[in-house]
Motif scaffolding. Structure first.
Motif, PDB file in Angstrom:
ATOM      1  N   GLY A  44      80.847 -11.836  89.467  1.00  0.00           N
ATOM      2  CA  GLY A  44      81.371 -11.243  90.694  1.00  0.00           C
ATOM      3  C   GLY A  44      81.342  -9.732  90.673  1.00  0.00           C
ATOM      4  O   GLY A  44      82.173  -9.087  91.346  1.00  0.00           O
ATOM      5  N   THR A  45      80.436  -9.152  89.891  1.00  0.00           N
ATOM      6  CA  THR A  45      80.346  -7.694  89.818  1.00  0.00           C
ATOM      7  C   THR A  45      78.944  -7.293  89.393  1.00  0.00           C
ATOM      8  O   THR A  45      78.225  -8.083  88.763  1.00  0.00           O
ATOM      9  N   ARG A  46      78.545  -6.083  89.719  1.00  0.00           N
ATOM     10  CA  ARG A  46      77.243  -5.580  89.315  1.00  0.00           C
ATOM     11  C   ARG A  46      77.319  -5.067  87.884  1.00  0.00           C
ATOM     12  O   ARG A  46      78.283  -4.423  87.478  1.00  0.00           O
ATOM     13  N   LEU A  47      76.271  -5.345  87.124  1.00  0.00           N
ATOM     14  CA  LEU A  47      76.189  -4.889  85.733  1.00  0.00           C
ATOM     15  C   LEU A  47      75.276  -3.679  85.584  1.00  0.00           C
ATOM     16  O   LEU A  47      75.428  -2.912  84.623  1.00  0.00           O
ATOM     17  N   PHE A  48      74.333  -3.531  86.507  1.00  0.00           N
ATOM     18  CA  PHE A  48      73.361  -2.436  86.412  1.00  0.00           C
ATOM     19  C   PHE A  48      73.246  -1.702  87.743  1.00  0.00           C
ATOM     20  O   PHE A  48      73.379  -2.301  88.825  1.00  0.00           O
ATOM     21  N   VAL A  49      72.993  -0.424  87.619  1.00  0.00           N
ATOM     22  CA  VAL A  49      72.620   0.386  88.776  1.00  0.00           C
ATOM     23  C   VAL A  49      71.106   0.445  88.788  1.00  0.00           C
ATOM     24  O   VAL A  49      70.486   0.950  87.844  1.00  0.00           O
ATOM     25  N   ARG A  50      70.473  -0.121  89.828  1.00  0.00           N
ATOM     26  CA  ARG A  50      69.013  -0.153  89.907  1.00  0.00           C
ATOM     27  C   ARG A  50      68.504   1.141  90.528  1.00  0.00           C
ATOM     28  O   ARG A  50      68.958   1.559  91.600  1.00  0.00           O
ATOM     29  N   GLN A  51      67.536   1.749  89.839  1.00  0.00           N
ATOM     30  CA  GLN A  51      66.826   2.889  90.380  1.00  0.00           C
ATOM     31  C   GLN A  51      65.352   2.520  90.479  1.00  0.00           C
ATOM     32  O   GLN A  51      64.971   1.390  90.170  1.00  0.00           O
ATOM     33  N   THR A  52      64.500   3.428  90.833  1.00  0.00           N
ATOM     34  CA  THR A  52      63.097   3.099  91.082  1.00  0.00           C
ATOM     35  C   THR A  52      62.441   2.482  89.858  1.00  0.00           C
ATOM     36  O   THR A  52      61.803   1.422  89.926  1.00  0.00           O
ATOM     37  N   ARG A  53      62.577   3.115  88.690  1.00  0.00           N
ATOM     38  CA  ARG A  53      61.935   2.592  87.491  1.00  0.00           C
ATOM     39  C   ARG A  53      62.944   2.270  86.375  1.00  0.00           C
ATOM     40  O   ARG A  53      62.643   1.493  85.479  1.00  0.00           O
ATOM     41  N   GLU A  54      64.069   2.856  86.410  1.00  0.00           N
ATOM     42  CA  GLU A  54      65.059   2.693  85.346  1.00  0.00           C
ATOM     43  C   GLU A  54      66.316   2.024  85.894  1.00  0.00           C
ATOM     44  O   GLU A  54      66.559   2.011  87.104  1.00  0.00           O
ATOM     45  N   VAL A  55      67.087   1.478  84.960  1.00  0.00           N
ATOM     46  CA  VAL A  55      68.396   0.938  85.308  1.00  0.00           C
ATOM     47  C   VAL A  55      69.417   1.518  84.341  1.00  0.00           C
ATOM     48  O   VAL A  55      69.093   1.896  83.210  1.00  0.00           O
TER      49      VAL A  55
END
Length: 288
Positions: A44-55
């Motif tokens: 019920g929560t996000r583990l990663f912040v997604r960016q264009t090529r990296e997380v």
């Protein structure tokens, strides 16, 4: 979630990139992305912040990282220990023996060889009366035992025949027998025999001399037998390995002319052994 999800999470956290993490894991990137999404949905929560090529890790991901590493490490440790136990690399063995196994040097040789091969298997080694040792193995109080044969074993036990040896006569140093250049079985017909735990030698010597032996005390271990001989209570037919290892004042050892009697050490064990460590010890002895 299962341990697989934790492995996937750690790979992404360490690589900082889904594609590189998928290559490390040997799976397709879409499969890895879906597994991480399943984790996030379940938590019920996000583990990663997604960016264009990296997380990068979110606060929740950072909190999970330490626990995930510990969980995977403990899981791998449990797997490793289970595999080692299955191979007999770790475990515990209760080993019983009769004194002559030590005098012969066989017990030391086999225990030390096993300990070098399996240093993480602990052994508790104890001397035991020979009459009770076989049943103690059957009942599980010992896992294996060294006894002196020939002897009859209870149902469920098997024996591995080991080194054989002959017998010598232990006699008081003031006995008239000491003055004889050679002692033959027939010279012993009027003697009282102190009995060791294994009496086959005494009976065989008497049979070779053509007489029924006059039986004295049976005090237990070989040291107790030799002690009674030193006190002048009789003579004793004992294994050759005693010579040079049990020396008491007032006792001499002499060979018995023409005596063909012999005995041998046996390793006894349960027929259907379940412990991998015990089975490995047994196999080592068989292949010595």
């Amino acid at each position: 979630m299962d341990i697989r999800h934790f492995r996937y999470f750690l790979a992404v956290a360490r690589q900082g990139n889904f594609t590189r993490a998928a290559e490390q894991l040997g799976i397709a990137p879409p499969t890895l992305t879906r597994q991480i999404q399943d984790m996030e949905n379940e938590l019920g929560t996000r583990l990663f912040v997604r960016q264009t090529r990296e997380v990068s890790l979110t606060e929740a991901g950072t909190a999970l990282l330490i626990e995930a590493e510990a969980t995977v490490r403990q899981f791998e440790y449990a797997q490793h220990n289970a595999q080692r136990a299955g191979r007999g690399d770790i475990g515990h063995i209760e080993l019983g023996y009769v004194a002559s196994a030590v005098y012969s040097g066989l017990l030391q040789k086999q225990v030390q060889a096993f300990s070098r091969e399996c240093p993480d298997v602990s052994l508790n080694v104890r001397e035991s009366p020979m009459a009770s040792l076989p049943m103690m193995v059957v009942e599980g109080r010992f896992d294996i035992g060294y006894v002196r044969s020939p002897m009859t074993f209870p149902e469920g036990l098997e024996a591995i025949r080991l080194d054989a040896e002959g017998f010598v006569l232990a006699l008081p140093s003031e006995s008239w027998l000491c003055r004889l250049p050679e002692i033959a079985p027939e010279h012993l017909q009027n003697e009282t025999f102190i009995l060791p735990e294994q009496i086959s030698g005494t009976l065989q010597v008497a049979a070779e001399g053509g007489f029924a032996p006059k039986l004295g005390a049976q005090p237990g271990g070989l040291v107790a037998v030799i002690a009674l001989v030193s006190l002048g209570q009789g003579v004793a037919v004992v294994p050759e390995s005693v010579v040079g290892h049990v020396g008491l004042p007032g006792v001499l050892y002499r060979s018995i002319k023409g005596c063909e009697a012999s005995s041998w050490l046996s390793l006894i064990h349960r027929r259907f052994e379940k412990s991998a460590a015990v089975a490995r010890y047994i196999e080592q002895v068989k292949n010595r």
